[in-house]
Write a protein that holds these residues in place. Structure first.
Motif, PDB file in Angstrom:
ATOM      1  N   SER A  35       0.851  -1.185   0.000  1.00 40.08           N
ATOM      2  CA  SER A  35       0.000   0.000   0.000  1.00 40.08           C
ATOM      3  C   SER A  35       0.887   1.236   0.000  1.00 40.08           C
ATOM      4  N   GLY A  36       0.269   2.387  -0.260  1.00 36.93           N
ATOM      5  CA  GLY A  36       1.010   3.638  -0.178  1.00 36.93           C
ATOM      6  C   GLY A  36       1.387   4.250  -1.507  1.00 36.93           C
ATOM      7  N   GLY A  37       1.098   3.555  -2.597  1.00 35.94           N
ATOM      8  CA  GLY A  37       1.416   4.126  -3.897  1.00 35.94           C
ATOM      9  C   GLY A  37       0.492   5.285  -4.232  1.00 35.94           C
ATOM     10  N   GLY A  38       0.815   5.991  -5.302  1.00 38.83           N
ATOM     11  CA  GLY A  38       0.003   7.114  -5.717  1.00 38.83           C
ATOM     12  C   GLY A  38       0.709   7.972  -6.731  1.00 38.83           C
ATOM     13  N   VAL A  39       0.195   9.168  -6.928  1.00 43.00           N
ATOM     14  CA  VAL A  39       0.772  10.122  -7.866  1.00 43.00           C
ATOM     15  C   VAL A  39       1.449  11.232  -7.067  1.00 43.00           C
ATOM     16  N   VAL A  40       2.674  11.538  -7.437  1.00 42.45           N
ATOM     17  CA  VAL A  40       3.440  12.566  -6.736  1.00 42.45           C
ATOM     18  C   VAL A  40       4.243  13.353  -7.760  1.00 42.45           C
ATOM     19  N   GLN A  41       4.522  14.601  -7.456  1.00 44.57           N
ATOM     20  CA  GLN A  41       5.304  15.426  -8.366  1.00 44.57           C
ATOM     21  C   GLN A  41       6.796  15.124  -8.213  1.00 44.57           C
ATOM     22  N   THR A  42       7.549  15.465  -9.233  1.00 46.01           N
ATOM     23  CA  THR A  42       9.000  15.328  -9.192  1.00 46.01           C
ATOM     24  C   THR A  42       9.557  16.032  -7.956  1.00 46.01           C
ATOM     25  N   GLY A  43      10.424  15.326  -7.246  1.00 42.30           N
ATOM     26  CA  GLY A  43      11.009  15.862  -6.021  1.00 42.30           C
ATOM     27  C   GLY A  43      10.236  15.509  -4.767  1.00 42.30           C
ATOM     28  N   GLY A  44       9.058  14.938  -4.937  1.00 41.20           N
ATOM     29  CA  GLY A  44       8.226  14.587  -3.799  1.00 41.20           C
ATOM     30  C   GLY A  44       8.640  13.286  -3.144  1.00 41.20           C
ATOM     31  N   SER A  45       7.842  12.888  -2.149  1.00 45.15           N
ATOM     32  CA  SER A  45       8.138  11.691  -1.369  1.00 45.15           C
ATOM     33  C   SER A  45       6.895  10.820  -1.215  1.00 45.15           C
ATOM     34  N   LEU A  46       7.154   9.539  -1.033  1.00 44.23           N
ATOM     35  CA  LEU A  46       6.100   8.577  -0.728  1.00 44.23           C
ATOM     36  C   LEU A  46       6.686   7.521   0.195  1.00 44.23           C
ATOM     37  N   LYS A  90      11.790  10.924  -9.052  1.00 40.59           N
ATOM     38  CA  LYS A  90      11.993  11.349 -10.433  1.00 40.59           C
ATOM     39  C   LYS A  90      10.966  10.641 -11.321  1.00 40.59           C
ATOM     40  N   PRO A  91      10.683  11.200 -12.483  1.00 40.47           N
ATOM     41  CA  PRO A  91       9.740  10.527 -13.396  1.00 40.47           C
ATOM     42  C   PRO A  91      10.163   9.090 -13.722  1.00 40.47           C
ATOM     43  N   GLU A  92      11.464   8.835 -13.771  1.00 37.98           N
ATOM     44  CA  GLU A  92      11.920   7.478 -14.082  1.00 37.98           C
ATOM     45  C   GLU A  92      11.699   6.493 -12.933  1.00 37.98           C
ATOM     46  N   ASP A  93      11.243   6.972 -11.788  1.00 40.99           N
ATOM     47  CA  ASP A  93      10.866   6.075 -10.696  1.00 40.99           C
ATOM     48  C   ASP A  93       9.445   5.536 -10.873  1.00 40.99           C
ATOM     49  N   THR A  94       8.737   6.044 -11.849  1.00 34.70           N
ATOM     50  CA  THR A  94       7.380   5.568 -12.107  1.00 34.70           C
ATOM     51  C   THR A  94       7.385   4.091 -12.453  1.00 34.70           C
ATOM     52  N   THR A 136       1.920  -2.069  -6.075  1.00 40.96           N
ATOM     53  CA  THR A 136       1.236  -0.786  -5.939  1.00 40.96           C
ATOM     54  C   THR A 136       1.855   0.196  -6.918  1.00 40.96           C
ATOM     55  N   GLN A 137       1.014   0.961  -7.587  1.00 35.56           N
ATOM     56  CA  GLN A 137       1.493   1.869  -8.645  1.00 35.56           C
ATOM     57  C   GLN A 137       2.040   3.158  -8.039  1.00 35.56           C
ATOM     58  N   VAL A 138       3.211   3.547  -8.502  1.00 40.11           N
ATOM     59  CA  VAL A 138       3.803   4.834  -8.162  1.00 40.11           C
ATOM     60  C   VAL A 138       3.990   5.603  -9.461  1.00 40.11           C
ATOM     61  N   THR A 139       3.431   6.794  -9.518  1.00 38.06           N
ATOM     62  CA  THR A 139       3.554   7.646 -10.697  1.00 38.06           C
ATOM     63  C   THR A 139       4.141   8.979 -10.280  1.00 38.06           C
ATOM     64  N   VAL A 140       5.250   9.348 -10.909  1.00 42.31           N
ATOM     65  CA  VAL A 140       5.920  10.610 -10.616  1.00 42.31           C
ATOM     66  C   VAL A 140       5.735  11.516 -11.823  1.00 42.31           C
ATOM     67  N   SER A 141       5.034  12.611 -11.610  1.00 45.67           N
ATOM     68  CA  SER A 141       4.750  13.523 -12.713  1.00 45.67           C
ATOM     69  C   SER A 141       5.832  14.581 -12.794  1.00 45.67           C
ATOM     70  N   SER A 142       6.113  14.996 -14.034  1.00 46.90           N
ATOM     71  CA  SER A 142       7.163  16.009 -14.249  1.00 46.90           C
ATOM     72  C   SER A 142       6.593  17.411 -14.240  1.00 46.90           C
TER      73      SER A 142
END
Length: 124
Positions: A7-18, A87-91, A118-124
Motif C-alpha cells: 500500500s502507499g502508492g500514488g501520484v506525486v510530483q517530481t522531487g516529492g516523497s512517498l 523522479k519521473p523514471e521512478d514511475t 502498488t502503482q507509483v507515478t511521478v509527474s514532471s
C-alpha cells in the motif's frame, strides 16, 4: 504460505516523497529476507532495495541509493520503502517480496513470495 499486501502508492510530483508499506501474514515474518522490486510495462522487474531479517543489513540499487530507505518492523510484520527526491523514471509498479536466504538477492526469481504491487507515478 506468506501473503504480502502493498500500500502507499500514488501520484506525486517530481522531487516529492512517498512511503510504501508491505504487510505480511501467514508466516514467520521476522525470519524472512525482504525485498522491493519495480516494473514498468515492457521491461523486466528491477531490484530496488532489500533488508535482512534482523535489520542488520540493507541493500540498494545504484539508481535509488541516497534517495530511498528500506526498513522493517518485525513486531508489526511490515516492511517499508521510504522514497524521496522522486523522479519521473521512478514511475513503476512496486512490489515487495520475501525469501528465506540472501543468495543473489537482486534476482526476482530467487524470491518465494510476492505481493500484488502498488502503482507509483511521478509527474514532471
Amino acid at each position: 504460505q506468506v501473503q504480502l499486501v502493498e500500500s502507499g502508492g500514488g501520484v506525486v510530483q517530481t522531487g516529492g516523497s512517498l512511503r510504501l508499506s508491505c504487510a505480511a501474514s501467514g508466516g514467520t515474518f521476522r525470519t524472512y529476507f525482504m525485498g522491493w522490486f519495480r516494473q514498468v510495462p515492457g521491461k523486466e522487474r528491477e531490484f530496488v532495495a532489500a533488508i535482512s531479517w534482523n535489520v542488520g543489513s540493507t541493500y540498494y540499487a545504484d539508481s535509488v541509493k541516497g534517495r530511498f530507505t528500506i526498513s522493517r518492523d518485525n513486531a508489526e510484520n511490515t516492511v517499508y520503502l521510504r522514497m524521496s527526491s522522486l523522479k519521473p523514471e521512478d514511475t513503476a509498479v512496486y512490489s515487495c517480496a520475501a525469501r528465506s536466504s540472501t543468495y543473489r538477492y537482486t534476482e526476482p526469481g530467487n524470491y518465494d513470495y510476492w505481493g500484488q504491487g502498488t502503482q507509483v507515478t511521478v509527474s514532471s
